[in-house]
Design a protein around this motif. Structure first.
Motif, mmCIF file in Angstrom:
data_model
loop_
_atom_site.group_PDB
_atom_site.id
_atom_site.type_symbol
_atom_site.label_atom_id
_atom_site.label_comp_id
_atom_site.label_asym_id
_atom_site.label_seq_id
_atom_site.Cartn_x
_atom_site.Cartn_y
_atom_site.Cartn_z
ATOM 1 N N PRO A 37 17.904 27.850 17.894
ATOM 2 C CA PRO A 37 18.403 29.092 17.295
ATOM 3 C C PRO A 37 18.764 28.849 15.821
ATOM 4 O O PRO A 37 19.229 27.782 15.450
ATOM 5 N N GLY A 38 18.510 29.849 14.996
ATOM 6 C CA GLY A 38 18.766 29.738 13.570
ATOM 7 C C GLY A 38 17.513 29.394 12.780
ATOM 8 O O GLY A 38 17.410 29.707 11.603
ATOM 9 N N PHE A 39 16.559 28.751 13.422
ATOM 10 C CA PHE A 39 15.260 28.490 12.806
ATOM 11 C C PHE A 39 14.446 29.775 12.922
ATOM 12 O O PHE A 39 14.597 30.505 13.904
ATOM 13 N N PRO A 40 13.588 30.098 11.941
ATOM 14 C CA PRO A 40 12.784 31.317 12.090
ATOM 15 C C PRO A 40 12.012 31.310 13.419
ATOM 16 O O PRO A 40 11.344 30.348 13.760
ATOM 17 N N GLY A 41 12.169 32.393 14.159
ATOM 18 C CA GLY A 41 11.515 32.491 15.461
ATOM 19 C C GLY A 41 12.164 31.641 16.533
ATOM 20 O O GLY A 41 11.548 31.378 17.561
ATOM 21 N N GLY A 42 13.408 31.224 16.299
ATOM 22 C CA GLY A 42 14.092 30.341 17.232
ATOM 23 C C GLY A 42 14.338 30.988 18.587
ATOM 24 O O GLY A 42 15.090 31.950 18.691
ATOM 25 N N ARG A 43 13.651 30.493 19.582
ATOM 26 C CA ARG A 43 13.820 30.887 20.989
ATOM 27 C C ARG A 43 12.868 30.030 21.812
ATOM 28 O O ARG A 43 12.220 29.139 21.282
ATOM 29 N N GLY A 91 6.633 28.253 0.285
ATOM 30 C CA GLY A 91 6.806 29.661 0.589
ATOM 31 C C GLY A 91 5.875 30.561 -0.194
ATOM 32 O O GLY A 91 5.246 30.146 -1.173
ATOM 33 N N ARG A 92 5.805 31.814 0.204
ATOM 34 C CA ARG A 92 4.955 32.813 -0.457
ATOM 35 C C ARG A 92 5.396 33.073 -1.894
ATOM 36 O O ARG A 92 4.598 33.498 -2.718
ATOM 37 N N ARG A 93 6.667 32.798 -2.202
ATOM 38 C CA ARG A 93 7.182 33.024 -3.556
ATOM 39 C C ARG A 93 7.112 31.756 -4.411
ATOM 40 O O ARG A 93 7.609 31.739 -5.527
ATOM 41 N N GLY A 94 6.539 30.689 -3.863
ATOM 42 C CA GLY A 94 6.337 29.469 -4.637
ATOM 43 C C GLY A 94 7.361 28.372 -4.426
ATOM 44 O O GLY A 94 7.159 27.254 -4.885
ATOM 45 N N SER A 121 17.393 24.319 9.361
ATOM 46 C CA SER A 121 16.933 25.677 9.105
ATOM 47 C C SER A 121 17.360 26.188 7.732
ATOM 48 O O SER A 121 16.724 27.101 7.189
ATOM 49 N N LEU A 122 18.403 25.621 7.136
ATOM 50 C CA LEU A 122 18.834 26.049 5.801
ATOM 51 C C LEU A 122 17.737 25.796 4.776
ATOM 52 O O LEU A 122 17.447 26.647 3.936
ATOM 53 N N VAL A 123 17.110 24.619 4.832
ATOM 54 C CA VAL A 123 16.036 24.319 3.893
ATOM 55 C C VAL A 123 14.881 25.303 4.089
ATOM 56 O O VAL A 123 14.316 25.821 3.111
ATOM 57 N N VAL A 124 14.523 25.590 5.325
ATOM 58 C CA VAL A 124 13.441 26.520 5.614
ATOM 59 C C VAL A 124 13.797 27.921 5.079
ATOM 60 O O VAL A 124 12.966 28.579 4.439
ATOM 61 N N ASP A 125 15.009 28.366 5.293
ATOM 62 C CA ASP A 125 15.453 29.659 4.800
ATOM 63 C C ASP A 125 15.368 29.730 3.273
ATOM 64 O O ASP A 125 14.931 30.742 2.709
ATOM 65 N N ARG A 126 15.757 28.668 2.603
ATOM 66 C CA ARG A 126 15.674 28.647 1.135
ATOM 67 C C ARG A 126 14.233 28.723 0.646
ATOM 68 O O ARG A 126 13.963 29.369 -0.372
ATOM 69 N N VAL A 127 13.328 28.069 1.324
ATOM 70 C CA VAL A 127 11.910 28.133 0.937
ATOM 71 C C VAL A 127 11.399 29.556 1.122
ATOM 72 O O VAL A 127 10.667 30.088 0.273
ATOM 73 N N ILE A 128 11.767 30.202 2.198
ATOM 74 C CA ILE A 128 11.306 31.566 2.468
ATOM 75 C C ILE A 128 11.873 32.536 1.440
ATOM 76 O O ILE A 128 11.156 33.419 0.951
ATOM 77 N N ASN A 129 13.149 32.388 1.105
ATOM 78 C CA ASN A 129 13.845 33.420 0.324
ATOM 79 C C ASN A 129 14.047 33.111 -1.146
ATOM 80 O O ASN A 129 14.696 33.875 -1.853
ATOM 81 N N SER A 130 13.478 32.018 -1.631
ATOM 82 C CA SER A 130 13.646 31.673 -3.057
ATOM 83 C C SER A 130 12.386 31.989 -3.834
ATOM 84 O O SER A 130 11.301 31.994 -3.358
#
Length: 130
Positions: A37-43, A91-94, A121-130
């Motif tokens: 949980p907390g990772f994108p798609g975590g389940r 990520g898509r935003r570079g 998951s924090l690192v993954v979230d930053r890549v997605i949202n930065s």
């Protein structure tokens, strides 16, 4: 299979960068894919089709590049392989980053039947949202 054969199976999956043909070859039809949980798609996902469609499909919408890199492997005599490594993500935003993971795989009859994943998951979230 021996512990070294089990490690070779997991290593092959990572080294393929999750190539679809390797994924289909090494995953058991009864695959259980447990993402923290907390990772994108975590389940928890059941079966290779669900993993591809319901986990990787939405996940990859966020990335130009995303693949696991195994650094260290350990195995026990009960069909478990413990992999330490990281996800390389662009990520898509570079933005890019490497998010560490621990994977516990269960191997049965030469196929991967279960993944239990824990990752940063924090690192993954930053890549997605930065």
């Amino acid at each position: 299979m021996s512990a070294s054969e089990n490690i070779a199976l997991v290593r092959r999956f990572y080294e393929s960068r999750v190539a679809p043909e390797v994924f289909q070859e090494v995953m058991d039809p009864e695959l259980v894919w447990d993402i923290t949980p907390g990772f994108p798609g975590g389940r928890v996902y059941h079966g290779p089709e669900s993993v591809g469609r319901d986990f990787f499909g939405p996940l990859m919408e966020n990335f130009e590049t995303f693949y696991p890199v195994g650094d260290e492997y350990f195995a026990d005599g009960d069909g478990h392989v413990f992999a330490l490594g990281y996800y390389h993500a662009v990520g898509r935003r570079g933005a890019s980053g490497d998010a560490r993971f621990v994977h516990v795989w269960t191997v049965r009859d030469g196929r991967l039947v279960k993944l239990q994943q824990v990752s940063d998951s924090l690192v993954v979230d930053r890549v997605i949202n930065s």
